[in-house]
Design a protein around this motif. Sequence first.
Motif, PDB file in Angstrom:
ATOM      1  N   LYS A   1      20.643  45.477  73.163  1.00 25.88           N
ATOM      2  CA  LYS A   1      19.337  45.155  72.473  1.00 25.88           C
ATOM      3  C   LYS A   1      18.413  44.801  73.500  1.00 25.88           C
ATOM      4  CE  LYS A   1      18.039  42.269  68.788  1.00 25.88           C
ATOM      5  NZ  LYS A   1      16.755  42.069  69.199  1.00 25.88           N
ATOM      6  N   ALA A   2      17.357  45.333  73.090  1.00 30.37           N
ATOM      7  CA  ALA A   2      16.024  45.001  74.196  1.00 30.37           C
ATOM      8  C   ALA A   2      15.687  43.415  73.950  1.00 30.37           C
ATOM      9  CB  ALA A   2      14.842  45.799  73.495  1.00 30.37           C
ATOM     10  N   GLY A   3      15.282  43.113  75.242  1.00 28.00           N
ATOM     11  CA  GLY A   3      14.804  41.629  75.354  1.00 28.00           C
ATOM     12  C   GLY A   3      15.905  40.562  75.222  1.00 28.00           C
ATOM     13  N   SER A   4      17.084  41.284  75.487  1.00 28.03           N
ATOM     14  CA  SER A   4      18.326  40.131  75.637  1.00 28.03           C
ATOM     15  C   SER A   4      18.894  39.861  76.881  1.00 28.03           C
ATOM     16  CB  SER A   4      19.374  41.003  74.616  1.00 28.03           C
ATOM     17  OG  SER A   4      19.761  41.995  75.350  1.00 28.03           O
ATOM     18  N   VAL A   5      18.352  40.238  78.158  1.00 28.53           N
ATOM     19  CA  VAL A   5      19.038  39.707  79.425  1.00 28.53           C
ATOM     20  C   VAL A   5      18.537  38.182  79.526  1.00 28.53           C
ATOM     21  CG1 VAL A   5      18.801  39.931  81.963  1.00 28.53           C
ATOM     22  CG2 VAL A   5      18.962  41.925  80.586  1.00 28.53           C
TER      23      VAL A   5
ATOM     24  N   GLY B   1      17.497  34.806  81.185  1.00 31.32           N
ATOM     25  CA  GLY B   1      17.060  34.485  82.102  1.00 31.32           C
ATOM     26  C   GLY B   1      15.641  35.231  82.402  1.00 31.32           C
ATOM     27  N   TYR B   2      15.400  36.365  81.946  1.00 33.32           N
ATOM     28  CA  TYR B   2      14.328  37.038  81.973  1.00 33.32           C
ATOM     29  C   TYR B   2      13.207  36.863  80.927  1.00 33.32           C
ATOM     30  CZ  TYR B   2      10.911  40.702  82.918  1.00 33.32           C
ATOM     31  OH  TYR B   2       9.885  41.232  83.184  1.00 33.32           O
ATOM     32  N   ALA B   3      11.817  36.491  81.227  1.00 33.08           N
ATOM     33  CA  ALA B   3      10.869  36.317  80.323  1.00 33.08           C
ATOM     34  C   ALA B   3      10.305  37.483  79.786  1.00 33.08           C
ATOM     35  CB  ALA B   3       9.656  35.387  81.191  1.00 33.08           C
ATOM     36  N   TYR B   4      10.689  38.010  78.936  1.00 32.30           N
ATOM     37  CA  TYR B   4      10.233  39.277  78.142  1.00 32.30           C
ATOM     38  C   TYR B   4       8.878  39.092  77.310  1.00 32.30           C
ATOM     39  CZ  TYR B   4      14.661  41.329  78.798  1.00 32.30           C
ATOM     40  OH  TYR B   4      15.986  41.859  79.295  1.00 32.30           O
ATOM     41  N   SER B   5       8.225  40.203  77.346  1.00 24.98           N
ATOM     42  CA  SER B   5       7.313  40.216  76.292  1.00 24.98           C
ATOM     43  C   SER B   5       7.491  39.952  74.908  1.00 24.98           C
ATOM     44  CB  SER B   5       6.217  41.377  76.347  1.00 24.98           C
ATOM     45  OG  SER B   5       7.034  42.524  75.817  1.00 24.98           O
ATOM     46  N   ALA B   6       6.872  39.404  73.943  1.00 28.67           N
ATOM     47  CA  ALA B   6       7.084  39.339  72.427  1.00 28.67           C
ATOM     48  C   ALA B   6       7.294  40.541  71.978  1.00 28.67           C
ATOM     49  CB  ALA B   6       6.038  38.392  71.845  1.00 28.67           C
ATOM     50  N   ALA B   7       6.508  41.683  72.611  1.00 28.83           N
ATOM     51  CA  ALA B   7       6.479  42.938  71.879  1.00 28.83           C
ATOM     52  C   ALA B   7       8.024  43.616  72.279  1.00 28.83           C
ATOM     53  CB  ALA B   7       5.336  43.931  72.779  1.00 28.83           C
ATOM     54  N   ASN B   8       8.708  43.187  73.410  1.00 24.20           N
ATOM     55  CA  ASN B   8       9.865  43.744  73.751  1.00 24.20           C
ATOM     56  C   ASN B   8      10.926  43.143  73.008  1.00 24.20           C
ATOM     57  OD1 ASN B   8      12.263  44.109  75.343  1.00 24.20           O
ATOM     58  ND2 ASN B   8      10.975  45.608  76.562  1.00 24.20           N
ATOM     59  N   LYS B   9      10.770  41.750  73.093  1.00 24.90           N
ATOM     60  CA  LYS B   9      11.888  40.980  72.140  1.00 24.90           C
ATOM     61  C   LYS B   9      12.004  41.336  70.915  1.00 24.90           C
ATOM     62  CE  LYS B   9      10.411  36.887  73.812  1.00 24.90           C
ATOM     63  NZ  LYS B   9      10.490  35.722  74.008  1.00 24.90           N
ATOM     64  N   ASP B  10      10.831  41.320  70.484  1.00 20.66           N
ATOM     65  CA  ASP B  10      10.634  41.631  68.657  1.00 20.66           C
ATOM     66  C   ASP B  10      10.682  43.274  68.229  1.00 20.66           C
ATOM     67  OD1 ASP B  10      10.447  39.102  68.565  1.00 20.66           O
ATOM     68  OD2 ASP B  10       8.098  39.099  68.401  1.00 20.66           O
ATOM     69  N   SER B  11      10.883  44.269  69.474  1.00 19.25           N
ATOM     70  CA  SER B  11      10.947  45.496  68.989  1.00 19.25           C
ATOM     71  C   SER B  11      12.054  46.320  68.222  1.00 19.25           C
ATOM     72  CB  SER B  11      11.068  46.200  70.414  1.00 19.25           C
ATOM     73  OG  SER B  11      12.237  46.270  70.941  1.00 19.25           O
ATOM     74  N   GLY B  12      13.046  45.465  68.101  1.00 13.66           N
ATOM     75  CA  GLY B  12      14.210  45.825  67.322  1.00 13.66           C
ATOM     76  C   GLY B  12      15.201  46.979  67.999  1.00 13.66           C
TER      77      GLY B  12
ATOM     78  N   GLU C   1      12.624  58.283  75.347  1.00 14.44           N
ATOM     79  CA  GLU C   1      11.217  58.220  74.719  1.00 14.44           C
ATOM     80  C   GLU C   1      10.660  57.287  75.388  1.00 14.44           C
ATOM     81  OE1 GLU C   1       9.334  57.118  70.150  1.00 14.44           O
ATOM     82  OE2 GLU C   1      11.392  57.639  70.514  1.00 14.44           O
ATOM     83  N   TYR C   2      11.187  55.889  75.639  1.00 16.21           N
ATOM     84  CA  TYR C   2      10.569  54.955  76.321  1.00 16.21           C
ATOM     85  C   TYR C   2      10.028  55.238  77.726  1.00 16.21           C
ATOM     86  CZ  TYR C   2       9.775  50.160  78.132  1.00 16.21           C
ATOM     87  OH  TYR C   2       9.260  49.076  78.804  1.00 16.21           O
ATOM     88  N   ILE C   3      11.011  55.664  78.508  1.00 15.81           N
ATOM     89  CA  ILE C   3      10.711  56.098  79.782  1.00 15.81           C
ATOM     90  C   ILE C   3       9.700  56.932  80.111  1.00 15.81           C
ATOM     91  CG2 ILE C   3      12.340  57.835  80.493  1.00 15.81           C
ATOM     92  CD1 ILE C   3      11.623  54.615  82.444  1.00 15.81           C
ATOM     93  N   LYS C   4       9.305  57.837  79.133  1.00 18.95           N
ATOM     94  CA  LYS C   4       8.260  58.950  79.318  1.00 18.95           C
ATOM     95  C   LYS C   4       6.942  58.079  79.045  1.00 18.95           C
ATOM     96  CE  LYS C   4      10.802  62.811  77.359  1.00 18.95           C
ATOM     97  NZ  LYS C   4      10.800  63.592  76.375  1.00 18.95           N
ATOM     98  N   ASP C   5       6.846  57.146  78.373  1.00 16.55           N
ATOM     99  CA  ASP C   5       5.501  56.374  78.135  1.00 16.55           C
ATOM    100  C   ASP C   5       5.889  55.022  77.407  1.00 16.55           C
ATOM    101  OD1 ASP C   5       3.156  55.458  77.703  1.00 16.55           O
ATOM    102  OD2 ASP C   5       2.206  57.209  76.398  1.00 16.55           O
TER     103      ASP C   5
ATOM    104  N   PRO D   1       4.043  49.053  72.363  1.00 13.59           N
ATOM    105  CA  PRO D   1       2.776  48.412  72.624  1.00 13.59           C
ATOM    106  C   PRO D   1       2.991  47.068  72.822  1.00 13.59           C
ATOM    107  CG  PRO D   1       2.836  49.975  70.694  1.00 13.59           C
ATOM    108  CD  PRO D   1       4.315  49.772  71.023  1.00 13.59           C
ATOM    109  N   GLY D   2       2.401  46.556  74.291  1.00 11.96           N
ATOM    110  CA  GLY D   2       2.456  45.255  74.318  1.00 11.96           C
ATOM    111  C   GLY D   2       3.294  44.857  75.505  1.00 11.96           C
ATOM    112  N   THR D   3       4.267  45.754  75.962  1.00 10.48           N
ATOM    113  CA  THR D   3       5.089  45.684  76.763  1.00 10.48           C
ATOM    114  C   THR D   3       4.622  45.112  77.979  1.00 10.48           C
ATOM    115  OG1 THR D   3       7.145  46.598  77.949  1.00 10.48           O
ATOM    116  CG2 THR D   3       5.273  48.018  77.549  1.00 10.48           C
ATOM    117  N   LYS D   4       5.300  44.374  79.002  1.00 11.27           N
ATOM    118  CA  LYS D   4       4.814  43.921  80.247  1.00 11.27           C
ATOM    119  C   LYS D   4       5.117  45.123  81.352  1.00 11.27           C
ATOM    120  CE  LYS D   4       7.082  40.084  81.140  1.00 11.27           C
ATOM    121  NZ  LYS D   4       7.530  38.817  81.694  1.00 11.27           N
TER     122      LYS D   4
END
Length: 127
Positions: free
Chosen positions: A58-62, A64-75, A85-89, A95-98
């Motif tokens: 799941k995104a935003g789940s490692v 000890g890492y301070a994820y952006s809210a956008a990443n944690k809430d991306s689902g 799709e992600y690695i292309k852009d 939107p809002g990723t660090k």
Amino acid sequence: MRGLVFVALLAVACSSEVRAQDAAAGEKVFVVCKACHQIGDNAKNVVGPVLNGIIGRKAGSVPGYAYSAANKDSGITWDEPTFREYIKDPKAKVPGTKMVYAGLKDEQKISDLLAFLKQFDADGKKK
């Protein structure tokens, strides 16, 4: 009829070669990623999170890492199509990723990178 067969053979011969995923080639692609990410037995969170076991995670789940809210809430749960799709852009997909990365557009390099990443389980051990 022979002309049609010739054209078909020429088209096949001139088409770009499609290779299978190549983990060794993917390790070379990962050199760029190393600026921010680590993978393997001794990997630690740095500018970006550890990438051990990324496929299926799941995104935003490692921890000890301070994820952006956008990443944690991306689902997002990372699978191959989503990662591609992600690695292309990254900024278009989340939107809002660090993540400050313009993106990797080359399909073969993405395939190779995935082959490299998929070698590592969540504990950083090679499968």
